[in-house]
Design an enzyme around this catalytic site. Sequence first.
Site, PDB file in Angstrom:
ATOM      1  NE  ARG A  50     -15.206 -21.334  35.735  1.00  0.00           N
ATOM      2  CZ  ARG A  50     -14.473 -20.567  36.048  1.00  0.00           C
ATOM      3  NH1 ARG A  50     -14.582 -19.665  37.165  1.00  0.00           N
ATOM      4  NH2 ARG A  50     -12.972 -20.560  35.308  1.00  0.00           N
ATOM      5  CD  GLU A  53      -8.398 -15.583  43.386  1.00  0.00           C
ATOM      6  OE1 GLU A  53      -8.645 -16.299  42.359  1.00  0.00           O
ATOM      7  OE2 GLU A  53      -7.754 -14.378  43.112  1.00  0.00           O
ATOM      8  NE  ARG A  91     -15.759 -11.447  34.506  1.00  0.00           N
ATOM      9  CZ  ARG A  91     -15.629 -12.742  34.883  1.00  0.00           C
ATOM     10  NH1 ARG A  91     -16.783 -13.349  34.804  1.00  0.00           N
ATOM     11  NH2 ARG A  91     -14.639 -13.082  35.178  1.00  0.00           N
ATOM     12  CD  GLU A 150     -15.591 -11.061  30.729  1.00  0.00           C
ATOM     13  OE1 GLU A 150     -14.617 -11.694  31.336  1.00  0.00           O
ATOM     14  OE2 GLU A 150     -16.453 -11.736  30.543  1.00  0.00           O
ATOM     15  CD  GLU A 153      -6.929 -20.720  36.344  1.00  0.00           C
ATOM     16  OE1 GLU A 153      -7.593 -19.964  36.778  1.00  0.00           O
ATOM     17  OE2 GLU A 153      -7.081 -20.992  35.161  1.00  0.00           O
ATOM     18  CG  PHE A 190     -17.730  -9.428  39.359  1.00  0.00           C
ATOM     19  CD1 PHE A 190     -16.643  -9.353  38.830  1.00  0.00           C
ATOM     20  CD2 PHE A 190     -18.539 -10.727  39.666  1.00  0.00           C
ATOM     21  CE1 PHE A 190     -15.927 -10.391  38.661  1.00  0.00           C
ATOM     22  CE2 PHE A 190     -17.803 -11.918  39.505  1.00  0.00           C
ATOM     23  CZ  PHE A 190     -16.667 -11.911  38.947  1.00  0.00           C
ATOM     24  NE  ARG A 235     -31.487  -2.432  26.567  1.00  0.00           N
ATOM     25  CZ  ARG A 235     -32.521  -1.809  26.597  1.00  0.00           C
ATOM     26  NH1 ARG A 235     -33.128  -0.969  27.383  1.00  0.00           N
ATOM     27  NH2 ARG A 235     -32.968  -1.991  25.334  1.00  0.00           N
ATOM     28  N   GLY A 255     -24.518  -7.400  25.464  1.00  0.00           N
ATOM     29  CA  GLY A 255     -25.693  -6.919  25.688  1.00  0.00           C
ATOM     30  C   GLY A 255     -26.004  -6.647  27.187  1.00  0.00           C
ATOM     31  CB  SER A 273     -22.603 -11.629  27.159  1.00  0.00           C
ATOM     32  OG  SER A 273     -24.094 -11.418  27.217  1.00  0.00           O
TER      33      SER A 273
END
Length: 208
Positions: free
Chosen positions: A76, A159, A53, A136, A113, A26, A48, A132, A130
Amino acid sequence: MTNQVQRYGQQDVQILKKESLYSGFFNMVKYAFKHKLYKGGWSEVIEREIFERGHAIAVLLYDPNLDEFVMIEQIRIGAFPTSESPWLLEVVAGIIDEGETAENVCRREAEEEAGVKIKNLTKALSYLSSPGGTTERLHIFVGEVDATQAQGVHGLEYEGEDILVHRVSATQAIEWIEQGKVDNAATLIALQWFTMNKQKVLDLWENE
């Protein structure tokens, strides 16, 4: 009410500088920018740090014959600080690589998956995950599958993926939302959108 909604656009932002802070799987970029103010004039320079990503898909896999979803469970680590378990119940998802279409990623990720093939694929909506802190944008789809083919453990070893497949009744999935067992944005949004638009999707698939 006379307030104008979204009176400003990209032309009302001045990007003064973009500085790369980190580049890996990323990227982290520091923006310096100014923007028009609602009261008139321009803001001071704002800085900022933004996480870049790329963009992604999430696809809710549904079998209309069995009224079942095919969902997945995987760890996660970002959930670790605030969740009883960092193994989350999710929809299939993946990052859109350069040269890929969102639809192609849906079909590829469904096989990688969950081990199923998508018959019909319908775009639901897209949203900013998100804004802020990251650029993405996530594209939500609903895909028709044969849930009887969904079983076992999947994912790409290189991965680090270790993905358990679940067949979930539509009733159970809604109960999981109410119980807080499903608490990640893409899955919540996909399930809620489908609940509101189920008949429209089924009619579309029937005519394809």
